[in-house]
Motif scaffolding. Sequence first.
Motif, short mmCIF file in Angstrom:
data_model
loop_
_atom_site.label_atom_id
_atom_site.label_comp_id
_atom_site.label_asym_id
_atom_site.label_seq_id
_atom_site.Cartn_x
_atom_site.Cartn_y
_atom_site.Cartn_z
N PHE A 37 -6.20 -5.97 0.71
CA PHE A 37 -7.19 -4.89 0.73
C PHE A 37 -8.32 -5.18 -0.25
O PHE A 37 -9.51 -5.02 0.08
CB PHE A 37 -6.52 -3.56 0.38
CG PHE A 37 -7.47 -2.39 0.30
CD1 PHE A 37 -7.86 -1.72 1.45
CD2 PHE A 37 -7.98 -1.97 -0.92
CE1 PHE A 37 -8.75 -0.66 1.39
CE2 PHE A 37 -8.87 -0.91 -1.00
CZ PHE A 37 -9.25 -0.25 0.16
N GLU A 38 -7.97 -5.64 -1.43
CA GLU A 38 -8.99 -5.94 -2.44
C GLU A 38 -9.88 -7.10 -2.03
O GLU A 38 -11.02 -7.21 -2.49
CB GLU A 38 -8.31 -6.26 -3.78
CG GLU A 38 -7.64 -5.04 -4.42
CD GLU A 38 -6.86 -5.38 -5.67
OE1 GLU A 38 -6.62 -6.60 -5.91
OE2 GLU A 38 -6.46 -4.45 -6.40
N SER A 86 -0.12 7.31 0.94
CA SER A 86 -0.96 6.28 0.32
C SER A 86 -0.10 5.43 -0.59
O SER A 86 0.67 5.97 -1.40
CB SER A 86 -2.11 6.91 -0.47
OG SER A 86 -2.99 7.59 0.39
N LEU A 87 -0.21 4.14 -0.48
CA LEU A 87 0.54 3.25 -1.36
C LEU A 87 0.11 3.50 -2.79
O LEU A 87 -1.09 3.50 -3.09
CB LEU A 87 0.28 1.79 -0.96
CG LEU A 87 1.21 0.74 -1.57
CD1 LEU A 87 2.63 0.92 -1.05
CD2 LEU A 87 0.71 -0.66 -1.24
N PRO A 88 1.05 3.74 -3.70
CA PRO A 88 0.68 4.03 -5.09
C PRO A 88 -0.22 2.95 -5.70
O PRO A 88 -0.01 1.75 -5.48
CB PRO A 88 2.04 4.07 -5.81
CG PRO A 88 3.00 4.47 -4.75
CD PRO A 88 2.51 3.82 -3.49
N ASN A 89 -1.22 3.41 -6.42
CA ASN A 89 -2.17 2.53 -7.10
C ASN A 89 -2.97 1.66 -6.13
O ASN A 89 -3.46 0.59 -6.50
CB ASN A 89 -1.45 1.63 -8.11
CG ASN A 89 -0.67 2.43 -9.13
OD1 ASN A 89 -1.17 3.42 -9.68
ND2 ASN A 89 0.55 2.03 -9.38
N ALA A 90 -3.10 2.13 -4.90
CA ALA A 90 -3.88 1.37 -3.91
C ALA A 90 -4.51 2.35 -2.93
O ALA A 90 -4.02 3.44 -2.71
CB ALA A 90 -2.98 0.39 -3.16
N ARG A 91 -5.61 1.93 -2.35
CA ARG A 91 -6.31 2.77 -1.38
C ARG A 91 -6.00 2.28 0.04
O ARG A 91 -6.91 1.94 0.80
CB ARG A 91 -7.81 2.75 -1.66
CG ARG A 91 -8.19 3.42 -2.97
CD ARG A 91 -9.64 3.14 -3.33
NE ARG A 91 -10.54 3.48 -2.24
CZ ARG A 91 -11.79 3.01 -2.12
NH1 ARG A 91 -12.26 2.16 -3.02
NH2 ARG A 91 -12.55 3.38 -1.11
N LEU A 92 -4.74 2.24 0.35
CA LEU A 92 -4.37 1.87 1.72
C LEU A 92 -3.19 2.72 2.15
O LEU A 92 -2.43 3.23 1.34
CB LEU A 92 -4.06 0.38 1.84
CG LEU A 92 -2.94 -0.23 1.00
CD1 LEU A 92 -1.65 -0.26 1.78
CD2 LEU A 92 -3.34 -1.64 0.58
#
Length: 275
Positions: A37-38, A86-92
């Motif tokens: 994602f990043e 939402s996956l923790p600590n991520a925007r996906l």
Amino acid sequence: MSVDTKKRVLIVANELSPYLEFSEFAQILNQLAIKTFEAGIEVRVIMPRFGVINERRHKLHEVVRLSGINIIIDKDDYPLIIKVASLPNARLQVYFMDNDDYFKRKLVFRDENDEFFEDNADRMVFFCKSALETVKKFGWPPNLIHCHGWMTSLVPLFLKTAYKKEPVFGFTKTLYTAQADQFKEKLSDQFVRKALISNEIKEKDLEIFKDRTNTALTLGGAKYADVVVMGDRKMPAKITDEVKPSRSKKVLAFDPAWVEDVTSLLDLYKSLTDS
């Protein structure tokens, strides 16, 4: 008319940290999804909503607009409930395939007496078909589908048969994680019949799965995938002997460095979505 140049990766898995972990690859997948994602690639994850996954803690909620899909297994209809978090600590986003018959129980693959569930074959077929039907509902064409875990091993076959004419999968490559056996039993003897979800699938296509063992599922997933990654430090000899690189298939050995750094796997994702 503008050309859609977005790169998309779908991860279909039966484990993903922090929701459920059977192997160290659950954490590797977590980091790989985030790093992908990043890197500017769209990522979505699909996994089963096993009853042991705490909906409140992980903030799952139903996606009403995607509900209403019925999954037919051996002429029986099963309603598909789709939940998301939402996956923790991520925007996906992680999408969970749910059904009361298959996933409400507060256990994963075995009952209170450590007996392998008789309907694990049905649950597997339901999950694989649900994942692909959900992507169709999204209208979200993935460049790459990474299938991880024995429950996903029918997905590469389905894509090359039952779903081969679906436009949303027209440019999709498949990557399959082969793992050491996680169960010693056999799936029910109805497995092959129930996996015939379409007239596009013939019994001969399922020949490699016929032993219904964990190893047979792994060999089947590997046969129909475009790329295979060995997902354990020590793999059964039957897997390493039969899953070999060729002109049409790339095979990667497990790299212990992935536990700390998924860069090489991210590079693999990039190469597969660019080609």
